[in-house]
Design a protein around this motif. Structure first.
Motif, PDB file in Angstrom:
ATOM      1  N   PRO A 113      -8.951   4.913  -7.857  1.00 46.26           N
ATOM      2  CA  PRO A 113      -8.100   4.681  -6.432  1.00 46.26           C
ATOM      3  C   PRO A 113      -6.952   4.741  -6.261  1.00 46.26           C
ATOM      4  O   PRO A 113      -6.205   4.846  -5.254  1.00 46.26           O
ATOM      5  CB  PRO A 113      -8.840   3.501  -6.076  1.00 46.26           C
ATOM      6  CG  PRO A 113      -9.217   2.705  -7.139  1.00 46.26           C
ATOM      7  CD  PRO A 113      -9.500   3.641  -8.250  1.00 46.26           C
ATOM      8  N   THR A 124      -3.264   4.208   1.042  1.00 45.93           N
ATOM      9  CA  THR A 124      -3.905   4.059   2.408  1.00 45.93           C
ATOM     10  C   THR A 124      -3.093   4.076   3.752  1.00 45.93           C
ATOM     11  O   THR A 124      -3.474   4.624   4.405  1.00 45.93           O
ATOM     12  CB  THR A 124      -4.686   2.673   2.225  1.00 45.93           C
ATOM     13  OG1 THR A 124      -5.434   2.621   0.981  1.00 45.93           O
ATOM     14  CG2 THR A 124      -5.523   2.374   3.396  1.00 45.93           C
ATOM     15  N   HIS A 144     -13.347  -1.857   0.904  1.00 47.35           N
ATOM     16  CA  HIS A 144     -12.354  -1.133   1.016  1.00 47.35           C
ATOM     17  C   HIS A 144     -13.083   0.356   1.444  1.00 47.35           C
ATOM     18  O   HIS A 144     -13.253   0.991   0.714  1.00 47.35           O
ATOM     19  CB  HIS A 144     -11.533  -0.628   0.015  1.00 47.35           C
ATOM     20  CG  HIS A 144     -10.117  -0.258   0.121  1.00 47.35           C
ATOM     21  ND1 HIS A 144      -9.870   0.665   1.255  1.00 47.35           N
ATOM     22  CD2 HIS A 144      -9.149   0.300  -0.588  1.00 47.35           C
ATOM     23  CE1 HIS A 144      -8.788   1.176   1.315  1.00 47.35           C
ATOM     24  NE2 HIS A 144      -8.313   0.978   0.133  1.00 47.35           N
ATOM     25  N   ARG A 172      -4.785  -4.148   6.768  1.00 43.72           N
ATOM     26  CA  ARG A 172      -5.004  -4.885   5.312  1.00 43.72           C
ATOM     27  C   ARG A 172      -4.601  -6.068   5.041  1.00 43.72           C
ATOM     28  O   ARG A 172      -3.524  -6.762   5.466  1.00 43.72           O
ATOM     29  CB  ARG A 172      -4.134  -3.802   4.273  1.00 43.72           C
ATOM     30  CG  ARG A 172      -4.269  -4.383   2.813  1.00 43.72           C
ATOM     31  CD  ARG A 172      -3.880  -3.402   1.714  1.00 43.72           C
ATOM     32  NE  ARG A 172      -4.512  -2.221   1.716  1.00 43.72           N
ATOM     33  CZ  ARG A 172      -4.465  -1.390   0.804  1.00 43.72           C
ATOM     34  NH1 ARG A 172      -3.441  -1.560  -0.243  1.00 43.72           N
ATOM     35  NH2 ARG A 172      -5.231  -0.344   0.410  1.00 43.72           N
ATOM     36  N   SER A 190       0.923  -0.993  -0.183  1.00 49.29           N
ATOM     37  CA  SER A 190       0.127   0.148   0.094  1.00 49.29           C
ATOM     38  C   SER A 190       0.824   1.279  -0.206  1.00 49.29           C
ATOM     39  O   SER A 190       1.863   1.158   0.671  1.00 49.29           O
ATOM     40  CB  SER A 190      -0.646  -0.005   1.198  1.00 49.29           C
ATOM     41  OG  SER A 190      -1.495   1.271   1.235  1.00 49.29           O
ATOM     42  N   THR A 191       0.659   2.370  -0.733  1.00 49.93           N
ATOM     43  CA  THR A 191       1.086   3.575  -0.689  1.00 49.93           C
ATOM     44  C   THR A 191       0.100   4.693   0.057  1.00 49.93           C
ATOM     45  O   THR A 191       0.223   5.264   1.043  1.00 49.93           O
ATOM     46  CB  THR A 191       1.728   3.892  -1.995  1.00 49.93           C
ATOM     47  OG1 THR A 191       2.571   3.167  -2.265  1.00 49.93           O
ATOM     48  CG2 THR A 191       2.263   5.378  -2.001  1.00 49.93           C
TER      49      THR A 191
HETATM   50  N1   CP Z   1      -6.478   3.117  -3.028  1.00 51.04           N
HETATM   51  C1   CP Z   1      -5.592   2.352  -2.441  1.00 51.04           C
HETATM   52  O1   CP Z   1      -5.822   1.621  -1.743  1.00 51.04           O
HETATM   53  O2   CP Z   1      -4.400   2.717  -2.764  1.00 51.04           O
HETATM   54  P1   CP Z   1      -2.992   1.774  -2.017  1.00 51.04           P
HETATM   55  O3   CP Z   1      -2.900   0.228  -2.482  1.00 51.04           O
HETATM   56  O4   CP Z   1      -1.811   2.457  -2.615  1.00 51.04           O
HETATM   57  O5   CP Z   1      -3.123   1.845  -0.340  1.00 51.04           O
END
Ligand code: CP
Length: 311
Positions: free
Chosen positions: A258, A56, A133, A105, A53-54
């Protein structure tokens, strides 16, 4: 006191009043009104992201920092879970240590469901497999509401791409219709969910779907979740969105994503560089929405928080 769930796993954990209150509080936090009071008692929040993830993860960390809270990243891979300790005992340990919330997550779907009857700690779902999500959907709703100046009823949103494997699509299908937004899913048949809630339309032709939409929500192809390899060679030609296609419709159609976006596949660079690209607004708003969610959770929904939570 309107309450707030101890575990936010999916959109159905929130009622309409709670969502509206989150949107209102997000606005206060974003504009930095006098209501933007930091919590006086330091809150402690753990994150455990078992998928990459970045947006979130970092927006939750930024939100915790802006709330003057303490953030600890819980490294599950290096924890006593690897010695056989149960997830429940692990979460209880975090609770006894004084953590207020654990944000997770997971690759697995519905991992949090087992804890709803007896939550070992307050928890927020940062995305669970292909299930939901919810915080992404809430920030998308906030951004749509901002874009359409609070006039959401009757607006049409086309969600285009890999709808089946997109957890935010499953959350959006539950959330947006509550505010009168009509959803059309668009994409190759392999990527349309088998079970589509009543009222949600489908359209196999992106160009046609665009004619009837007020905003597009593009999705990444989630190859890592596919059981069978999908032939990507013609995807951009058939399903990719670019400015020319939008120009043909003759209206300026804002485009949400997203993230992360695969430029050259579902979207081209020119569109990303244009003022129709809303992803940066989604990212900006994500911090304030997640601040509002954390606040609501630690205060049990009483967002007159400065006073109530701290005394
Ligand atoms: N929108 C989203 O979940 O992005 P990340 O996977 O970078 O967290």
């Amino acid at each position: 006191m309107i309450g707030f769930p101890s575990i936010l796993e999916g959109i159905e954990d929130l009622n309409r009043e709670q969502v509206e209150k989150l949107l209102a509080r997000t606005k206060e936090l974003k504009i930095g009104s006098p209501a933007r009071l930091p919590l006086k008692r330091k809150i402690s929040v753990a994150t455990s992201f078992l998928e990459n993830s970045t947006r979130t993860k970092l927006s939750f960390i930024m939100a915790i920092n802006l709330l003057k809270g303490i953030h600890i990243d819980f490294e599950a891979e290096k924890s006593s879970l690897k010695k056989g300790e149960s997830l429940e005992q692990t979460l209880l340990t975090l609770n006894y240590q004084g953590f207020d919330i654990c944000i997770v997550r997971t690759k697995e779907t519905k991992l949090l469901s087992q804890f709803k009857q007896r939550p070992p700690i307050k928890m927020i779902n940062g995305g669970d497999g292909t299930n939901e999500h919810p915080t992404q959907a809430l920030l998308d709703l906030y951004t749509l509401n901002e874009l359409f100046n609070g006039e959401l009823a009757g607006k049409k949103v086309c969600i285009a791409g890999d709808c089946t494997h997109s957890r935010v699509t499953h959350s959006l299908m539950k959330l947006l219709p509550q505010f009168g937004i009509e959803i059309t899913l668009c994409g190759p048949k392999e990527f349309l969910p088998k079970e589509i809630p009543a009222g949600i339309k489908t359209n196999a032709n992106l160009e046609e779907a665009l004619k009837e939409t007020d905003a597009v929500y593009l999705l990444r192809i989630q190859a890592e979740r596919h059981e069978n390899q999908f032939d990507m060679s013609t995807y951009n030609e058939k399903w990719g969105l670019n400015l020319d296609l939008i120009r043909q419709v003759g209206r300026k159609i804002p485009v949400f994503h997203p993230g992360p976006a695969n430029i050259g596949i579902e979207v081209d660079q020119e569109l990303v560089d244009s003022n129709l690209w809303m992803a940066h607004k989604q990212v900006e708003n994500s911090v304030y929405v997640r601040m509002a969610i954390i606040e609501a959770m630690v205060t049990n929904g009483d967002t007159n928080i400065g006073a109530k939570y701290n005394t």
